[in-house]
Design a protein around this motif. Structure first.
Motif, PDB file in Angstrom:
ATOM      1  N   MET A 121       0.826  -1.206   0.000  1.00  0.00           N
ATOM      2  CA  MET A 121       0.000   0.000   0.000  1.00  0.00           C
ATOM      3  C   MET A 121       0.858   1.253   0.000  1.00  0.00           C
ATOM      4  SD  MET A 121      -2.958   1.394  -0.102  1.00  0.00           S
ATOM      5  CE  MET A 121      -4.045  -0.008   0.175  1.00  0.00           C
ATOM      6  N   TRP A 122       1.944   1.248   0.769  1.00  0.00           N
ATOM      7  CA  TRP A 122       2.839   2.407   0.810  1.00  0.00           C
ATOM      8  C   TRP A 122       3.514   2.618  -0.545  1.00  0.00           C
ATOM      9  CZ3 TRP A 122       8.419   2.178   0.823  1.00  0.00           C
ATOM     10  CH2 TRP A 122       9.039   3.421   1.011  1.00  0.00           C
ATOM     11  N   MET A 123       3.815   1.523  -1.251  1.00  0.00           N
ATOM     12  CA  MET A 123       4.460   1.628  -2.564  1.00  0.00           C
ATOM     13  C   MET A 123       3.567   2.352  -3.570  1.00  0.00           C
ATOM     14  SD  MET A 123       6.319  -2.113  -2.841  1.00  0.00           S
ATOM     15  CE  MET A 123       6.794  -1.865  -4.543  1.00  0.00           C
ATOM     16  N   THR A 124       2.231   2.283  -3.382  1.00  0.00           N
ATOM     17  CA  THR A 124       1.342   2.999  -4.300  1.00  0.00           C
ATOM     18  C   THR A 124       1.511   4.515  -4.173  1.00  0.00           C
ATOM     19  OG1 THR A 124      -0.509   3.069  -2.708  1.00  0.00           O
ATOM     20  CG2 THR A 124      -0.359   1.146  -4.150  1.00  0.00           C
ATOM     21  N   THR A 125       2.045   4.967  -3.055  1.00  0.00           N
ATOM     22  CA  THR A 125       2.287   6.406  -2.878  1.00  0.00           C
ATOM     23  C   THR A 125       3.668   6.816  -3.353  1.00  0.00           C
ATOM     24  OG1 THR A 125       3.219   6.219  -0.624  1.00  0.00           O
ATOM     25  CG2 THR A 125       0.824   6.304  -0.827  1.00  0.00           C
ATOM     26  N   VAL A 126       4.558   5.838  -3.568  1.00  0.00           N
ATOM     27  CA  VAL A 126       5.953   6.132  -3.904  1.00  0.00           C
ATOM     28  C   VAL A 126       6.229   5.957  -5.398  1.00  0.00           C
ATOM     29  CG1 VAL A 126       8.360   5.458  -3.481  1.00  0.00           C
ATOM     30  CG2 VAL A 126       6.720   5.481  -1.589  1.00  0.00           C
ATOM     31  N   LEU A 127       5.697   4.890  -5.982  1.00  0.00           N
ATOM     32  CA  LEU A 127       5.971   4.588  -7.385  1.00  0.00           C
ATOM     33  C   LEU A 127       4.882   5.185  -8.272  1.00  0.00           C
ATOM     34  CD1 LEU A 127       6.994   0.834  -6.976  1.00  0.00           C
ATOM     35  CD2 LEU A 127       8.482   2.864  -6.983  1.00  0.00           C
ATOM     36  N   PRO A 128       5.203   6.138  -9.117  1.00  0.00           N
ATOM     37  CA  PRO A 128       4.182   6.821  -9.944  1.00  0.00           C
ATOM     38  C   PRO A 128       3.468   5.888 -10.916  1.00  0.00           C
ATOM     39  CG  PRO A 128       6.277   8.024  -9.926  1.00  0.00           C
ATOM     40  CD  PRO A 128       6.543   6.690  -9.317  1.00  0.00           C
ATOM     41  N   LYS A 129       4.149   4.840 -11.382  1.00  0.00           N
ATOM     42  CA  LYS A 129       3.562   3.956 -12.399  1.00  0.00           C
ATOM     43  C   LYS A 129       2.427   3.100 -11.838  1.00  0.00           C
ATOM     44  CE  LYS A 129       6.694   4.722 -15.747  1.00  0.00           C
ATOM     45  NZ  LYS A 129       6.369   5.159 -17.113  1.00  0.00           N
ATOM     46  N   ILE A 130       2.319   2.999 -10.513  1.00  0.00           N
ATOM     47  CA  ILE A 130       1.351   2.082  -9.904  1.00  0.00           C
ATOM     48  C   ILE A 130      -0.044   2.688  -9.835  1.00  0.00           C
ATOM     49  CG2 ILE A 130       0.863   0.762  -7.785  1.00  0.00           C
ATOM     50  CD1 ILE A 130       3.746   0.454  -7.322  1.00  0.00           C
ATOM     51  N   LYS A 131      -0.159   3.990 -10.057  1.00  0.00           N
ATOM     52  CA  LYS A 131      -1.477   4.628 -10.005  1.00  0.00           C
ATOM     53  C   LYS A 131      -1.588   5.658 -11.128  1.00  0.00           C
ATOM     54  CE  LYS A 131       0.020   7.943  -6.482  1.00  0.00           C
ATOM     55  NZ  LYS A 131      -0.181   8.409  -5.093  1.00  0.00           N
TER      56      LYS A 131
END
Length: 614
Positions: A121-131
């Motif tokens: 869940m935290w990675m969705t805030t860090v990696l732009p490609k995920i959202k």
């Protein structure tokens, strides 16, 4: 046919199933293990997990709408399913712990899986490609790119992992802590357990308050990366704190799960469905154990009695155990399942309360449009208003228990207490009032937004204090204090003692069903009210939608649910405590029949015994 009482196959009062009675810690492992030295680590594990998970939930709808470009109804539906999984999977976790892994491994694996879910869940805030790319969907006339299937899958993976992890931690943590301090031979054992439970619940409440205030505040003022990163750190501390005390933990042997017992009763009753129930007059026809609490099965739900009728003496081993528990069950197993089935109608009446009190994250969206300032500088985060519900519960319980009841008893000159059924009914009424107040406040808020010219601007802050939303949380807290606690007490008193774990889980399962029904109601309302070119009741623009109508609908359903509860409560009949005080007429008739069919000598002895009893 004469029965040889020395024959172990026909001796029904033999030793019990070894798996039905968990051994005390002192007989399970080394006496040096366990004790209060382990409790801080167990409570820390549960507390950090609570702060982390509850800290993610309140603002999640805002995150999904702003960063994943979801509509309000779609985001809330996803959260309903997540909440349902969080409340249902603990049943699965309890089964796995009791039947296969044990509580230590289940908590440990659950902690690691929860940590992985929060990292995802935290990675969705860090990696732009995920959202999807940045775009505020709440701004009028903004066309934002929807998330791809892969981006959705990554987000759902986070929810799944966190749900599975919670299913391992939550049903086992409290019981695992009790295992460490529970010593049957200790005369102060009850007091020791009470101390542990008090600290456990106090830390749990404190964790929820910290999650709804501190973690939410960080998300609002420092952004999603830090706001979602803090739960990751807390969950890491939760896992580490649990494993630090591994060498001191006292672990219990894996035992038979109650769910397995229920499945065996159903299977045995179905397999023996052609067995006649007309032969129930003889005691020797039922499989009992030496510790049995029911000599014969009751007449209610009689079709289940076929599971404990002995059809062949060879079905019992020389040790007095059934050769195949899927063919022959004990009377207690049958009565345990019956007692569970009997409480289900009363349990179902609380599902609507879960829908009404936990109306999802809509109050967060509405509070964001209201003035939330305390003084000139400090602003309460919209998601933190749910803290008032917890505060009401914490304050009301000691006032009710230590002030109101003693005062009423002193005035009346006799002990005064509210029956558990009455308390559950009061809780349902409070949940009804909660949505009535919420609908009234929302109706006023919406009219004010339109009158101030903000119909097309859902991000505008109105000249209306968000403190007007507090009464709905007060009623919600009272509903939980009366009905929520009343439910647990009802289950504990009505279900057999060996089903206390089921009693603990029933409320959570009710909340899971409540979330699913809430999702169904939301989808039906959205499907009926949303037309081409016209916003439905649940609109992303809260000023154009009609959330007040949605609340009124829930109020009508809650009001009808009160009458449903009154009926099922009446149909349930007296509670166990009340039934014990009443000597059934059938018992007296049986005594008379015994007198008529007994020899004179035996009749005289029985009459003398009855006179003594009188």
């Amino acid at each position: 046919m004469e029965t040889n009482e020395e024959d172990p196959k026909m001796n029904l009062h033999t030793q019990d199933h070894k798996q039905d009675h968990p051994p005390s810690p002192s007989t399970t492992t080394n006496n040096k293990k366990g004790g209060f030295i382990t409790i801080p680590f167990i409570i820390a594990n549960e507390s950090f997990e609570k702060v982390a998970s509850y800290g993610l939930l309140p603002n999640m709808i805002v995150y999904l709408m702003k960063d994943y470009k979801m509509s309000a109804s779609k985001a809330q539906n996803l959260l309903y399913f997540w909440n349902a999984a969080l409340n249902f999977l603990p049943i699965v976790g309890a089964f796995v712990a009791d039947s296969y892994l044990g509580r230590f491994l289940t908590i440990g694996i659950g902690s690691i899986i929860t940590l992985l879910g929060m990292i995802v869940m935290w990675m969705t805030t860090v990696l732009p490609k995920i959202k999807p790319p940045p775009c505020n969907s709440l701004v009028p006339n903004n066309t934002c790119q929807s998330p791809t299937a892969g981006q959705y899958a990554f987000l759902i993976l986070a929810f799944i992992l966190m749900s599975i992890g919670a299913g391992g931690i939550r049903p086992c943590s409290q019981a695992f802590g009790a295992d460490q301090v529970h010593q049957r031979e200790n005369p102060k054992n009850k007091r020791v357990l009470e101390t542990f439970f008090n600290w456990y619940y106090a830390c749990t409440c404190l964790s929820v308050v910290i999650a709804l205030t501190v973690v939410v505040y960080i998300q609002v003022h420092f952004g999603w990366r830090i706001g979602f990163g803090v739960p990751v750190i807390l969950m890491f501390l939760s896992a580490v704190s649990f494993f630090l005390a591994s060498k001191w933990y006292l672990t219990m042997k894996v035992q038979r799960s109650l769910l397995t017992s229920f499945a065996q009763v159903i299977a045995a009753a179905f397999r023996n469905r052609k067995t006649s129930l007309s032969i129930q007059g003889s005691n020797v026809q039922y499989y009992q154990t030496k510790d049995t609490t029911s000599s014969n099965p009751s007449d209610k739900l009689r079709f289940l009695n076929k599971a404990c009728i002995i059809q062949d003496p060879d079905d019992i081993t020389p040790e007095g155990l059934p050769r195949n528990p899927w063919i022959l069950c004990t009377v207690d197993d049958v009565e345990g399942l019956k007692s569970l089935l009997r409480v289900l109608p009363v349990w179902s009446s609380a599902i609507m309360m879960s829908v009404s009190v936990n109306v999802g994250s809509f109050p967060v969206l509405l509070a964001m449009t209201m003035d939330r300032h305390l003084g000139s500088k400090f602003e309460i985060p919209a998601a933190s208003f749910a803290t008032f519900l917890v505060i009401v519960i914490v304050i009301w319980i000691p006032i009710y228990d230590r002030v109101l009841l003693p005062s009423a008893s002193k005035i009346c000159g006799k002990p005064v207490r509210l029956g558990v059924k009455l308390r559950m009914g009061i809780g349902l009424f409070c949940s009804f009032m909660s949505v009535v107040v919420a609908g009234t406040v929302e109706s006023i808020r919406r009219q004010k937004a339109i009158s101030e010219g903000f119909e097309n601007n859902p991000m505008a802050v109105l000249h209306m204090s968000a403190m007007w939303t507090i009464p709905q949380y007060i009623f919600g807290g009272l509903a939980e204090a009366f009905n929520g606690i009343g439910q647990v007490e009802f289950y504990y008193s009505e279900l057999p003692k060996n089903m206390s774990s089921i009693a603990t889980c029933l409320s959570g399962v009710g909340m899971a069903f409540g979330s699913l029904i809430a999702s169904l109601i939301l989808n039906v309302v959205n499907g009926i009210t949303k037309k081409p070119g016209k916003e439905g009741w649940i609109a992303s623009n809260v000023n154009q939608g009609h959330y007040d109508y949605y609340y009124w609908l829930l109020a009508i359903l809650s009001f009808l649910n009160i009458f449903y509860y009154m009926y099922v409560s009446w149909a349930y009949g007296p509670l166990v405590e009340q039934r014990k005080k009443v000597v059934p007429r059938e018992t007296k008739e049986e005594e008379l029949a015994m007198l008529r069919n007994t020899s004179r000598h035996e009749k005289g002895e029985l009459q003398n015994n009855f006179k003594v009893l009188k």
